[in-house]
Design a protein around this motif. Structure first.
Motif, PDB file in Angstrom:
ATOM      1  N   ALA A   1      12.972   7.792   2.591  1.00 32.08           N
ATOM      2  CA  ALA A   1      11.619   7.289   2.833  1.00 32.08           C
ATOM      3  C   ALA A   1      11.407   5.950   2.135  1.00 32.08           C
ATOM      4  CB  ALA A   1      10.604   8.319   2.342  1.00 32.08           C
ATOM      5  N   VAL A   2      11.899   5.876   0.915  1.00 28.89           N
ATOM      6  CA  VAL A   2      11.773   4.614   0.175  1.00 28.89           C
ATOM      7  C   VAL A   2      12.553   3.504   0.871  1.00 28.89           C
ATOM      8  CG1 VAL A   2      12.290   3.468  -2.015  1.00 28.89           C
ATOM      9  CG2 VAL A   2      11.425   5.814  -1.997  1.00 28.89           C
ATOM     10  N   ILE A   3      13.764   3.852   1.322  1.00 28.24           N
ATOM     11  CA  ILE A   3      14.595   2.844   1.983  1.00 28.24           C
ATOM     12  C   ILE A   3      13.922   2.340   3.253  1.00 28.24           C
ATOM     13  CG2 ILE A   3      16.785   2.487   3.180  1.00 28.24           C
ATOM     14  CD1 ILE A   3      18.037   4.426   1.159  1.00 28.24           C
ATOM     15  N   LEU A   4      13.320   3.250   3.995  1.00 33.82           N
ATOM     16  CA  LEU A   4      12.626   2.826   5.208  1.00 33.82           C
ATOM     17  C   LEU A   4      11.490   1.871   4.898  1.00 33.82           C
ATOM     18  CD1 LEU A   4      12.488   6.156   7.263  1.00 33.82           C
ATOM     19  CD2 LEU A   4      13.840   4.110   7.758  1.00 33.82           C
ATOM     20  N   GLY A   5      10.742   2.192   3.817  1.00 33.34           N
ATOM     21  CA  GLY A   5       9.655   1.300   3.429  1.00 33.34           C
ATOM     22  C   GLY A   5      10.162  -0.070   3.040  1.00 33.34           C
ATOM     23  N   VAL A   6      11.257  -0.069   2.262  1.00 33.20           N
ATOM     24  CA  VAL A   6      11.828  -1.354   1.840  1.00 33.20           C
ATOM     25  C   VAL A   6      12.363  -2.130   3.034  1.00 33.20           C
ATOM     26  CG1 VAL A   6      13.686  -2.411   0.481  1.00 33.20           C
ATOM     27  CG2 VAL A   6      12.367  -0.509  -0.472  1.00 33.20           C
ATOM     28  N   VAL A   7      13.017  -1.412   3.947  1.00 34.08           N
ATOM     29  CA  VAL A   7      13.581  -2.085   5.116  1.00 34.08           C
ATOM     30  C   VAL A   7      12.481  -2.715   5.961  1.00 34.08           C
ATOM     31  CG1 VAL A   7      14.767  -1.686   7.310  1.00 34.08           C
ATOM     32  CG2 VAL A   7      15.669  -0.700   5.204  1.00 34.08           C
ATOM     33  N   LEU A   8      11.364  -1.963   6.146  1.00 33.13           N
ATOM     34  CA  LEU A   8      10.254  -2.522   6.921  1.00 33.13           C
ATOM     35  C   LEU A   8       9.707  -3.780   6.259  1.00 33.13           C
ATOM     36  CD1 LEU A   8       8.326   0.733   7.941  1.00 33.13           C
ATOM     37  CD2 LEU A   8       9.645  -0.789   9.445  1.00 33.13           C
ATOM     38  N   TYR A   9       9.534  -3.685   4.941  1.00 30.54           N
ATOM     39  CA  TYR A   9       9.004  -4.857   4.231  1.00 30.54           C
ATOM     40  C   TYR A   9       9.982  -6.030   4.311  1.00 30.54           C
ATOM     41  CZ  TYR A   9       7.494  -7.886   0.456  1.00 30.54           C
ATOM     42  OH  TYR A   9       7.101  -8.965  -0.278  1.00 30.54           O
ATOM     43  N   MET A  10      11.291  -5.730   4.132  1.00 27.57           N
ATOM     44  CA  MET A  10      12.291  -6.794   4.185  1.00 27.57           C
ATOM     45  C   MET A  10      12.338  -7.431   5.566  1.00 27.57           C
ATOM     46  SD  MET A  10      13.588  -7.110   1.191  1.00 27.57           S
ATOM     47  CE  MET A  10      15.046  -8.070   1.561  1.00 27.57           C
ATOM     48  N   ARG A  11      12.234  -6.587   6.589  1.00 26.63           N
ATOM     49  CA  ARG A  11      12.256  -7.135   7.939  1.00 26.63           C
ATOM     50  C   ARG A  11      11.049  -8.023   8.193  1.00 26.63           C
ATOM     51  NH1 ARG A  11      16.326  -7.268  11.426  1.00 26.63           N
ATOM     52  NH2 ARG A  11      14.912  -6.860  13.166  1.00 26.63           N
TER      53      ARG A  11
ATOM     54  N   THR B   1       2.025 -12.230   3.353  1.00 21.69           N
ATOM     55  CA  THR B   1       2.654 -10.905   3.226  1.00 21.69           C
ATOM     56  C   THR B   1       2.045 -10.081   2.103  1.00 21.69           C
ATOM     57  OG1 THR B   1       4.344 -11.750   1.702  1.00 21.69           O
ATOM     58  CG2 THR B   1       4.849 -11.834   4.076  1.00 21.69           C
ATOM     59  N   ASN B   2       1.012 -10.583   1.448  1.00 22.67           N
ATOM     60  CA  ASN B   2       0.465  -9.877   0.282  1.00 22.67           C
ATOM     61  C   ASN B   2      -0.095  -8.504   0.642  1.00 22.67           C
ATOM     62  OD1 ASN B   2       1.153 -11.961  -1.390  1.00 22.67           O
ATOM     63  ND2 ASN B   2      -0.839 -12.973  -1.269  1.00 22.67           N
ATOM     64  N   ASN B   3      -0.853  -8.417   1.724  1.00 26.15           N
ATOM     65  CA  ASN B   3      -1.477  -7.141   2.066  1.00 26.15           C
ATOM     66  C   ASN B   3      -0.448  -6.058   2.370  1.00 26.15           C
ATOM     67  OD1 ASN B   3      -4.018  -8.255   1.760  1.00 26.15           O
ATOM     68  ND2 ASN B   3      -4.171  -8.861   3.923  1.00 26.15           N
ATOM     69  N   ILE B   4       0.507  -6.401   3.216  1.00 27.83           N
ATOM     70  CA  ILE B   4       1.537  -5.409   3.537  1.00 27.83           C
ATOM     71  C   ILE B   4       2.363  -5.072   2.313  1.00 27.83           C
ATOM     72  CG2 ILE B   4       3.228  -7.139   4.277  1.00 27.83           C
ATOM     73  CD1 ILE B   4       2.694  -3.671   5.830  1.00 27.83           C
ATOM     74  N   ARG B   5       2.561  -6.062   1.439  1.00 31.81           N
ATOM     75  CA  ARG B   5       3.340  -5.820   0.215  1.00 31.81           C
ATOM     76  C   ARG B   5       2.608  -4.847  -0.700  1.00 31.81           C
ATOM     77  NH1 ARG B   5       4.801 -11.068  -2.904  1.00 31.81           N
ATOM     78  NH2 ARG B   5       2.527 -11.091  -3.151  1.00 31.81           N
ATOM     79  N   TYR B   6       1.310  -5.012  -0.835  1.00 33.29           N
ATOM     80  CA  TYR B   6       0.539  -4.101  -1.699  1.00 33.29           C
ATOM     81  C   TYR B   6       0.589  -2.673  -1.171  1.00 33.29           C
ATOM     82  CZ  TYR B   6      -1.366  -8.308  -3.873  1.00 33.29           C
ATOM     83  OH  TYR B   6      -1.524  -9.496  -4.531  1.00 33.29           O
TER      84      TYR B   6
ATOM     85  N   ILE C   1       2.882  -1.222   0.868  1.00 29.23           N
ATOM     86  CA  ILE C   1       4.219  -0.640   0.742  1.00 29.23           C
ATOM     87  C   ILE C   1       4.551  -0.373  -0.717  1.00 29.23           C
ATOM     88  CG2 ILE C   1       6.675  -1.099   1.106  1.00 29.23           C
ATOM     89  CD1 ILE C   1       5.964  -2.567   3.644  1.00 29.23           C
ATOM     90  N   THR C   2       4.118  -1.267  -1.608  1.00 26.62           N
ATOM     91  CA  THR C   2       4.389  -1.077  -3.034  1.00 26.62           C
ATOM     92  C   THR C   2       3.736   0.202  -3.546  1.00 26.62           C
ATOM     93  OG1 THR C   2       4.548  -3.463  -3.388  1.00 26.62           O
ATOM     94  CG2 THR C   2       4.149  -2.106  -5.317  1.00 26.62           C
ATOM     95  N   MET C   3       2.521   0.472  -3.121  1.00 22.04           N
ATOM     96  CA  MET C   3       1.827   1.674  -3.578  1.00 22.04           C
ATOM     97  C   MET C   3       2.549   2.934  -3.094  1.00 22.04           C
ATOM     98  SD  MET C   3      -2.147   2.741  -2.964  1.00 22.04           S
ATOM     99  CE  MET C   3      -1.919   2.848  -1.183  1.00 22.04           C
ATOM    100  N   VAL C   4       2.943   2.954  -1.815  1.00 23.99           N
ATOM    101  CA  VAL C   4       3.639   4.115  -1.277  1.00 23.99           C
ATOM    102  C   VAL C   4       4.985   4.309  -1.969  1.00 23.99           C
ATOM    103  CG1 VAL C   4       4.694   5.078   0.806  1.00 23.99           C
ATOM    104  CG2 VAL C   4       2.477   3.925   0.938  1.00 23.99           C
ATOM    105  N   VAL C   5       5.726   3.216  -2.128  1.00 26.04           N
ATOM    106  CA  VAL C   5       7.048   3.312  -2.753  1.00 26.04           C
ATOM    107  C   VAL C   5       6.937   3.737  -4.213  1.00 26.04           C
ATOM    108  CG1 VAL C   5       9.050   1.951  -3.475  1.00 26.04           C
ATOM    109  CG2 VAL C   5       8.132   1.687  -1.164  1.00 26.04           C
ATOM    110  N   THR C   6       5.895   3.256  -4.910  1.00 25.38           N
ATOM    111  CA  THR C   6       5.728   3.617  -6.315  1.00 25.38           C
ATOM    112  C   THR C   6       5.523   5.121  -6.480  1.00 25.38           C
ATOM    113  OG1 THR C   6       4.785   1.454  -6.813  1.00 25.38           O
ATOM    114  CG2 THR C   6       4.359   3.221  -8.382  1.00 25.38           C
ATOM    115  N   LEU C   7       4.657   5.681  -5.665  1.00 30.92           N
ATOM    116  CA  LEU C   7       4.432   7.119  -5.747  1.00 30.92           C
ATOM    117  C   LEU C   7       5.699   7.904  -5.418  1.00 30.92           C
ATOM    118  CD1 LEU C   7       0.911   7.320  -4.032  1.00 30.92           C
ATOM    119  CD2 LEU C   7       1.441   7.503  -6.477  1.00 30.92           C
TER     120      LEU C   7
END
Length: 606
Positions: free
Chosen positions: A39-49, A300-305, A307-313
């Motif tokens: 799940a974390v990898i998917l979030g990171v991949v989406l953000y990276m893409r 990209t700030n909004n999407i970063r915030y 994804i960061t919250m989801v990944v942090t949890l």
């Protein structure tokens, strides 16, 4: 306190009876952590893409902007080249400079392009002004021969040369105006008073046209900017040129100016940038777009915030699980690894046996392997030492008793001839020689004893040969208490007698010397003034032991060389220097090892 004691007893019993999970069970427990990781990898991949798409779009937009701007600059520079070509090929080559038609034609060309150029001027190769448009008085002694545009035109006659922006300082228009120009210069041939001359054609371009082109693309809000420099890193145009000149801003032009066309990641001034480079034709200038990191992540700030919250949890949960799993798997392996490393470092720790059944079995197998290796290594060392001792004893036993038989015959002859004093001296020297030769079965003796053995041997030989040669010794006392292999000097002296001085008419000389070398080793040399050894035979003396010996014990120098190297190693042994009809010197090189009981035992035991 009773309940504490009871709890401790139960905990101890639990630990004894508890069977830890195996690797397979631990792997199955780790699967849940893998799911979270996905799940974390998917979030990171989406953000990276998403971020990559924004960065690629920004870079593509910058490249497109550079292409368009470079095209505009190249068109402008091409028009300047065309003006220069028109002046040269259509006017200067067709008219004498003394002809008023040349001035008229240059004036017409200037008037047609006065919005692009400031001055057209022709100088001879001495730097004197021939003609110029518009007509203006030249400033007093501008010394154009020292200006770069003039020198480059004469040095590289085949090229057109574009200078960096500079203040036009050649002509005085009477209004105290100062214009920034770029000088386009070239070497030309012209006719002056019907005589061919060589000079430099100068076209001063109005720099404001280039400024207008570059100012249009520097109107951005995200921090991105564009500047122009030459291939040596000298800035031609920069939107912050004023700040650069005052030292308030620095640019990485010295590096960027040497780059070829492309996109580069760079770091300058403690900040990361992406740099896009485009080369301007005709000049070699570099048009450079600098994209700060902030411009690449703009939007990209909004999407970063989010994804960061989801990944942090998710990470918090994953860390708890992964810590338990990693500790469960890795701790026994790390302990086993540490104990193996300590064992390999020379220590003798107990090999860790714990963890899962598989790791316990692995630790037990390693422990048994190390014990077996130690046993085999100890056995190999003993066998090697025994083999080494046997080899040394075998080589020492090669000493032929021929010398002993001859000496006893000489003593018998002396007794029969009633030369009792000489016989007594001969017997005492022989006894002294045999005592040192035996040395209680030891191989290592002191250098002093080895020298005494050599001296006794030579005393006997001088009597046997009726003093037909002389013998001298020069031994440094400092080497007397050092270790040596016994019976290594006698074979050298025997060779010196049999192959060196024997047959000489009382002119034979043998010298024994010993000293410390500058490197701290011991050098013992035997020198004779005999017939010498042919140069091609010298390498064979230390490599072949099957040569036929004319005299002596037959042991040879190979025996001595091998015994020294078996005890002290490869760097030590014999060296031979000889010249025909001059003599031979054989040198023994030994390490300076003090003659102590401990050192003797170490050398004897290898």
């Amino acid at each position: 306190m009773k309940w504490t004691k009871k709890f401790s007893e139960r905990w101890t019993a639990f630990r004894k009876n508890f069977q830890p999970w195996g690797i397979q069970m631990t792997t199955m427990a780790s699967f849940s952590a893998v799911v979270i990781s996905i799940a974390v990898i998917l979030g990171v991949v989406l953000y990276m893409r998403f971020s990559t798409s924004i960065r690629e779009t920004s870079v593509e937009r910058t490249e497109q902007q550079l292409e368009e701007t470079a095209s505009s600059l190249e068109d402008y520079l091409l028009s300047m080249r065309q003006i220069s070509d028109s002046v040269y090929y259509n006017i200067i080559k067709n008219y004498d400079t003394a002809d008023t038609a040349l001035v008229e034609q240059m004036n017409l060309l200037y008037e047609a392009n006065h919005d692009k150029i400031l001055t057209i001027a022709l100088y001879n190769e001495q730097g004197s002004l021939v003609t110029a448009q518009p007509v203006a008085s030249q400033k007093e002694d501008p010394d154009v021969t020292r200006q770069i545009w003039f020198t480059e035109a004469l040095d590289q006659v085949e090229n057109l040369h574009f200078s960096r922006p500079h203040i036009q300082n050649l002509f005085d228009d009477g209004g105290y105006h100062y214009y920034t120009v770029i000088s386009l210069s070239r070497e030309v041939e012209f006719i002056q008073n019907r005589r061919p001359r060589v000079g430099v054609l100068l076209v001063d371009m109005n720099f404001s046209a280039i400024e207008r082109i570059l100012k249009r693309i520097n109107d951005t809000e995200n921090g991105q900017y564009y500047y122009l420099c030459d291939n040596a890193g000298n800035i031609v145009y920069h939107p912050r040129n004023m700040q650069i000149s005052e030292g308030l801003f620095k640019e990485n032009a010295s590096v960027d100016g040497r780059r070829t066309n492309g996109v580069y990641d760079t770091s300058f001034g403690g900040k990361n940038h992406k740099v896009v480079v485009k080369t301007i034709g005709y000049t070699g200038w570099r048009l450079i777009g600098v994209i700060p990191r902030s411009a690449l992540t703009y939007g990209t700030n909004n999407i970063r915030y989010f994804i960061t919250m989801v990944v942090t949890l998710t990470l918090m949960l994953m860390l708890i699980v992964s810590r338990l799993v990693a500790s469960r798997i890795s701790r026994p392996i790390l302990l086993l690894n540490d104990s193996v490393k300590n064992y390999e470092a020379g220590e003798k720790p107990e090999i860790y046996i714990g963890g899962s059944p598989e790791i316990r079995h692995l630790g037990s197998s390693i422990e048994k392997s190390y014990l077996r290796i130690d046993e085999l290594m100890h056995q190999i060392v003993l066998e090697q030492n025994e083999r080494r001792k046997s080899e040394i004893d075998a080589m020492q036993s090669q000493i032929n008793p021929h010398f002993l038989y001859n000496t006893l015959d000489s003593i018998t002859w002396m007794v029969e001839g009633e030369k009792n004093d000489e016989a007594v001296y001969m017997i005492s020297q022989l006894a002294r020689l045999l005592r040192i030769s035996l040395s209680h079965g030891r191989t290592i003796i002191s250098v002093r004893d080895e020298i005494q053995h050599a001296e006794s041997y030579m005393n006997i030989q001088k009597i046997r040969y009726k003093d037909s040669f002389s013998f001298s010794m020069d031994i440094d006392p400092a080497i007397g208490d050092m270790c040596t292999v016994k019976l290594i000097i006698q074979p050298l002296l025997e060779n010196a007698i049999n192959y060196g001085v024997q047959g000489m008419d009382d002119d034979g000389e043998i010298a024994l010397t010993g000293k410390m070398t500058p490197a701290g080793d011991i050098a013992i040399s035997v020198t004779d003034n005999g017939m010498g050894i042919p140069e091609e035979d010298i390498p064979l003396l230390l490599t072949k032991n099957d040569r036929v010996h004319r005299h002596g014990n037959g042991v040879g120098l190979v025996n001595v060389e091998r015994r020294i190297r078996l005890i002290f190693g490869e760097p030590y042994g014999l060296t031979i220097k000889s010249e025909l009809d001059e003599g031979t010197t054989v040198t023994i090189l030994l390490p300076a090892v003090p003659f102590t009981k401990e050192n003797c035992e170490k050398l004897e035991n290898g």
